[in-house]
Structure formats: C-alpha cells, structure tokens
Design a protein around this motif. Structure first.
Motif, PDB file in Angstrom:
ATOM      1  N   MET A 181       3.028  10.891  10.889  1.00  0.00           N
ATOM      2  CA  MET A 181       2.767  12.272  11.267  1.00  0.00           C
ATOM      3  C   MET A 181       1.404  12.397  11.949  1.00  0.00           C
ATOM      4  SD  MET A 181       2.442  15.556   8.759  1.00  0.00           S
ATOM      5  CE  MET A 181       4.198  15.751   8.498  1.00  0.00           C
ATOM      6  N   ALA A 182       0.436  11.636  11.506  1.00  0.00           N
ATOM      7  CA  ALA A 182      -0.918  11.710  12.062  1.00  0.00           C
ATOM      8  C   ALA A 182      -1.059  10.912  13.355  1.00  0.00           C
ATOM      9  CB  ALA A 182      -1.918  11.210  11.033  1.00  0.00           C
ATOM     10  N   ALA A 183      -0.155   9.990  13.609  1.00  0.00           N
ATOM     11  CA  ALA A 183      -0.263   9.147  14.803  1.00  0.00           C
ATOM     12  C   ALA A 183      -0.233   9.980  16.082  1.00  0.00           C
ATOM     13  CB  ALA A 183       0.851   8.096  14.811  1.00  0.00           C
ATOM     14  N   ALA A 184       0.611  10.966  16.133  1.00  0.00           N
ATOM     15  CA  ALA A 184       0.674  11.829  17.319  1.00  0.00           C
ATOM     16  C   ALA A 184      -0.618  12.627  17.471  1.00  0.00           C
ATOM     17  CB  ALA A 184       1.871  12.767  17.223  1.00  0.00           C
ATOM     18  N   LEU A 185      -1.236  13.003  16.356  1.00  0.00           N
ATOM     19  CA  LEU A 185      -2.497  13.740  16.419  1.00  0.00           C
ATOM     20  C   LEU A 185      -3.608  12.871  17.008  1.00  0.00           C
ATOM     21  CD1 LEU A 185      -2.362  15.501  12.930  1.00  0.00           C
ATOM     22  CD2 LEU A 185      -1.771  16.469  15.167  1.00  0.00           C
ATOM     23  N   VAL A 186      -3.623  11.595  16.668  1.00  0.00           N
ATOM     24  CA  VAL A 186      -4.624  10.677  17.220  1.00  0.00           C
ATOM     25  C   VAL A 186      -4.450  10.574  18.735  1.00  0.00           C
ATOM     26  CG1 VAL A 186      -5.332   8.247  17.319  1.00  0.00           C
ATOM     27  CG2 VAL A 186      -4.990   9.367  15.107  1.00  0.00           C
ATOM     28  N   GLU A 187      -3.215  10.435  19.186  1.00  0.00           N
ATOM     29  CA  GLU A 187      -2.983  10.364  20.632  1.00  0.00           C
ATOM     30  C   GLU A 187      -3.372  11.674  21.315  1.00  0.00           C
ATOM     31  OE1 GLU A 187       1.014   9.005  21.251  1.00  0.00           O
ATOM     32  OE2 GLU A 187       0.523   6.983  20.540  1.00  0.00           O
ATOM     33  N   HIS A 188      -3.136  12.775  20.659  1.00  0.00           N
ATOM     34  CA  HIS A 188      -3.533  14.086  21.183  1.00  0.00           C
ATOM     35  C   HIS A 188      -5.062  14.153  21.311  1.00  0.00           C
ATOM     36  CE1 HIS A 188      -2.267  18.173  22.115  1.00  0.00           C
ATOM     37  NE2 HIS A 188      -3.272  18.621  21.389  1.00  0.00           N
ATOM     38  N   GLU A 189      -5.769  13.697  20.276  1.00  0.00           N
ATOM     39  CA  GLU A 189      -7.236  13.658  20.328  1.00  0.00           C
ATOM     40  C   GLU A 189      -7.716  12.759  21.458  1.00  0.00           C
ATOM     41  OE1 GLU A 189      -8.394  12.158  16.532  1.00  0.00           O
ATOM     42  OE2 GLU A 189      -8.019  14.073  15.510  1.00  0.00           O
ATOM     43  N   GLN A 190      -7.076  11.602  21.616  1.00  0.00           N
ATOM     44  CA  GLN A 190      -7.480  10.676  22.673  1.00  0.00           C
ATOM     45  C   GLN A 190      -7.316  11.304  24.051  1.00  0.00           C
ATOM     46  OE1 GLN A 190      -4.968   7.344  21.648  1.00  0.00           O
ATOM     47  NE2 GLN A 190      -6.527   6.449  20.304  1.00  0.00           N
ATOM     48  N   ARG A 191      -6.309  12.124  24.199  1.00  0.00           N
ATOM     49  CA  ARG A 191      -6.060  12.784  25.481  1.00  0.00           C
ATOM     50  C   ARG A 191      -7.004  13.955  25.718  1.00  0.00           C
ATOM     51  NH1 ARG A 191      -6.331  15.327  29.296  1.00  0.00           N
ATOM     52  NH2 ARG A 191      -4.725  16.243  30.598  1.00  0.00           N
ATOM     53  N   TRP A 192      -7.230  14.804  24.703  1.00  0.00           N
ATOM     54  CA  TRP A 192      -7.885  16.085  24.943  1.00  0.00           C
ATOM     55  C   TRP A 192      -9.359  16.157  24.557  1.00  0.00           C
ATOM     56  CZ3 TRP A 192      -5.989  19.021  28.422  1.00  0.00           C
ATOM     57  CH2 TRP A 192      -4.622  18.950  28.690  1.00  0.00           C
ATOM     58  N   LEU A 193      -9.833  15.384  23.605  1.00  0.00           N
ATOM     59  CA  LEU A 193     -11.245  15.489  23.227  1.00  0.00           C
ATOM     60  C   LEU A 193     -12.200  15.177  24.384  1.00  0.00           C
ATOM     61  CD1 LEU A 193     -11.465  14.281  19.524  1.00  0.00           C
ATOM     62  CD2 LEU A 193     -11.729  16.599  20.431  1.00  0.00           C
ATOM     63  N   PRO A 194     -11.912  14.191  25.238  1.00  0.00           N
ATOM     64  CA  PRO A 194     -12.815  13.984  26.378  1.00  0.00           C
ATOM     65  C   PRO A 194     -12.886  15.193  27.314  1.00  0.00           C
ATOM     66  CG  PRO A 194     -11.481  12.032  26.023  1.00  0.00           C
ATOM     67  CD  PRO A 194     -10.906  13.119  25.133  1.00  0.00           C
ATOM     68  N   THR A 195     -11.810  15.950  27.411  1.00  0.00           N
ATOM     69  CA  THR A 195     -11.789  17.148  28.252  1.00  0.00           C
ATOM     70  C   THR A 195     -12.540  18.299  27.583  1.00  0.00           C
ATOM     71  OG1 THR A 195      -9.680  16.484  29.202  1.00  0.00           O
ATOM     72  CG2 THR A 195     -10.253  18.812  29.389  1.00  0.00           C
ATOM     73  N   LEU A 196     -12.380  18.440  26.275  1.00  0.00           N
ATOM     74  CA  LEU A 196     -13.009  19.546  25.548  1.00  0.00           C
ATOM     75  C   LEU A 196     -14.499  19.337  25.294  1.00  0.00           C
ATOM     76  CD1 LEU A 196     -10.294  20.163  22.816  1.00  0.00           C
ATOM     77  CD2 LEU A 196     -10.811  21.640  24.768  1.00  0.00           C
ATOM     78  N   ALA A 197     -14.904  18.126  25.009  1.00  0.00           N
ATOM     79  CA  ALA A 197     -16.261  17.837  24.540  1.00  0.00           C
ATOM     80  C   ALA A 197     -17.372  18.428  25.413  1.00  0.00           C
ATOM     81  CB  ALA A 197     -16.456  16.333  24.374  1.00  0.00           C
ATOM     82  N   PRO A 198     -17.297  18.328  26.729  1.00  0.00           N
ATOM     83  CA  PRO A 198     -18.401  18.859  27.535  1.00  0.00           C
ATOM     84  C   PRO A 198     -18.567  20.379  27.445  1.00  0.00           C
ATOM     85  CG  PRO A 198     -17.023  17.397  28.850  1.00  0.00           C
ATOM     86  CD  PRO A 198     -16.319  17.622  27.548  1.00  0.00           C
ATOM     87  N   HIS A 199     -17.561  21.070  26.955  1.00  0.00           N
ATOM     88  CA  HIS A 199     -17.587  22.531  26.884  1.00  0.00           C
ATOM     89  C   HIS A 199     -17.932  23.057  25.488  1.00  0.00           C
ATOM     90  CE1 HIS A 199     -15.841  22.395  30.857  1.00  0.00           C
ATOM     91  NE2 HIS A 199     -14.941  21.554  30.390  1.00  0.00           N
ATOM     92  N   LEU A 200     -18.244  22.165  24.566  1.00  0.00           N
ATOM     93  CA  LEU A 200     -18.499  22.558  23.182  1.00  0.00           C
ATOM     94  C   LEU A 200     -19.979  22.404  22.847  1.00  0.00           C
ATOM     95  CD1 LEU A 200     -15.393  20.826  21.577  1.00  0.00           C
ATOM     96  CD2 LEU A 200     -15.671  23.251  22.158  1.00  0.00           C
ATOM     97  N   PRO A 201     -20.537  23.323  22.041  1.00  0.00           N
ATOM     98  CA  PRO A 201     -21.965  23.282  21.728  1.00  0.00           C
ATOM     99  C   PRO A 201     -22.353  22.292  20.625  1.00  0.00           C
ATOM    100  CG  PRO A 201     -20.980  25.198  20.703  1.00  0.00           C
ATOM    101  CD  PRO A 201     -19.899  24.549  21.542  1.00  0.00           C
TER     102      PRO A 201
END
Length: 187
Positions: A68-88
């Motif tokens: 169940m968590a494996a898909a979440l890890v792949e989601h993080e791998q895809r989206w965290l690099p995109t989100l990180a620059p916009h977060l304080p």
C-alpha cells in the motif's frame, strides 16, 4: 528517534509485508547506488508505511514496509521535487531513487537527513512561532493539484471522517485537549 513511535501503541501498527534489515539496504545500495554503499548505515525506526535507515551524516534511506505504501513512495519521488521549491520548510525530496532489486519488490528513496528533535518529545520553545511556520507551510502546500495528478484514493471529506476522528480522539484522552480539538474540527 522516530517521532511517531509513541503513538504506535494507540493502534496496532500493521505488520511489514517484507523483511527489511540493514543487510538488504546495504545490498540495494551496492546494486543501485554504489557510491553510497560504504557510508555508515544505522536503523533509524519505522512507521506505518516506511522503515528508515540513517545513511552517513546527511542521508536517510526510506523503504516501504507494505505494498500500500509503495505507490506513495513513487508518488513522492514524482512530486516532491516539483513541490519543494514552493514550500517554506524543507521536505524529504529524494536525492536518489531506488527501484526493486535484491528481492525487495518496490521503489525506495534516499532523502536528506533533517536533524532535530521530535516535537512530541521536545516541544518547540516558541509554540506560537512553530504554529505560524506550520500554518505557512500548509498554506503553501494547499494549492490545486496539476491536472495530470492521479486522485488519492484515501482523500475524503472531513464530514465523512468525523466519526473516526471522534473515536481516535477518545483514545487520546488525557493527551490532547479534546474540547479544543472538537471545536476546531467543527469550525
């Protein structure tokens, strides 16, 4: 020390679906990120979804414990690099991506190690400032998702979550201010 461990006793944590130990992590690193494989490796804890290993002084290896968590890890791998620059505040943006191997069936990540204390164990000295920082982070994060993001199957309305919240809140009796939480939830 892994922060949420104190509350794991409130509800039984699901069993890991695959055994994860330092030998496996070392083998995965040797196979996929050989340049990191000789760094010191120490188990750092586990939660509902991931098992954690400190890697050297600056990194952490996160491996899903359950499918169940494996898909979440792949989601993080895809989206965290995109989100990180916009977060304080910093987020665990993967610095390396691992894939299935050595008998381990899922993707995994190497992320930065964030030094600090668990707020449950060592509360912030300035709670108002910490709350403001958290609020700013959540405001920055709360943006419409891009059209190509897969819907989260766990997303539900707050109204539908109310009975579960009340049940869990009863388990925290004496740990949190129940009346304040309910008032905030209702608001």
């Amino acid at each position: 020390r892994y922060c949420s461990h104190r509350f794991m006793t409130l509800q039984r944590m699901p069993a890991a679906e695959v055994p994860i130990d330092a030998t496996l992590v070392r083998a995965l690193l040797q196979e996929q990120h050989e340049d990191l494989s000789s760094l010191p490796l120490v188990e750092a804890g586990e939660g509902w979804d991931n098992k954690l290993f400190r890697l050297g002084d600056e990194l952490l290896v996160r491996l899903p414990r359950r499918q169940m968590a494996a898909a979440l890890v792949e989601h993080e791998q895809r989206w965290l690099p995109t989100l990180a620059p916009h977060l304080p505040l910093p987020v665990p943006t993967p610095v390396r991506v691992g894939r299935r191997g050595c008998g381990f069936p899922w993707s995994w990540s190497v992320v930065p190690w964030f030094a600090g204390e668990c707020a449950l164990i060592q509360p912030p000295r300035d709670l108002a400032s910490a709350a403001a920082d958290l609020g700013a982070f959540l405001r920055s994060l709360h943006q419409p998702a891009p059209a190509d993001v897969q819907a989260n199957p766990w997303r539900a309305s707050l109204e539908s979550r109310t009975p579960l919240m009340i049940e869990r809140l009863q388990r925290l009796d004496g740990i949190v201010d129940r009346a304040a939480v309910v008032a905030l939830w209702d608001r």
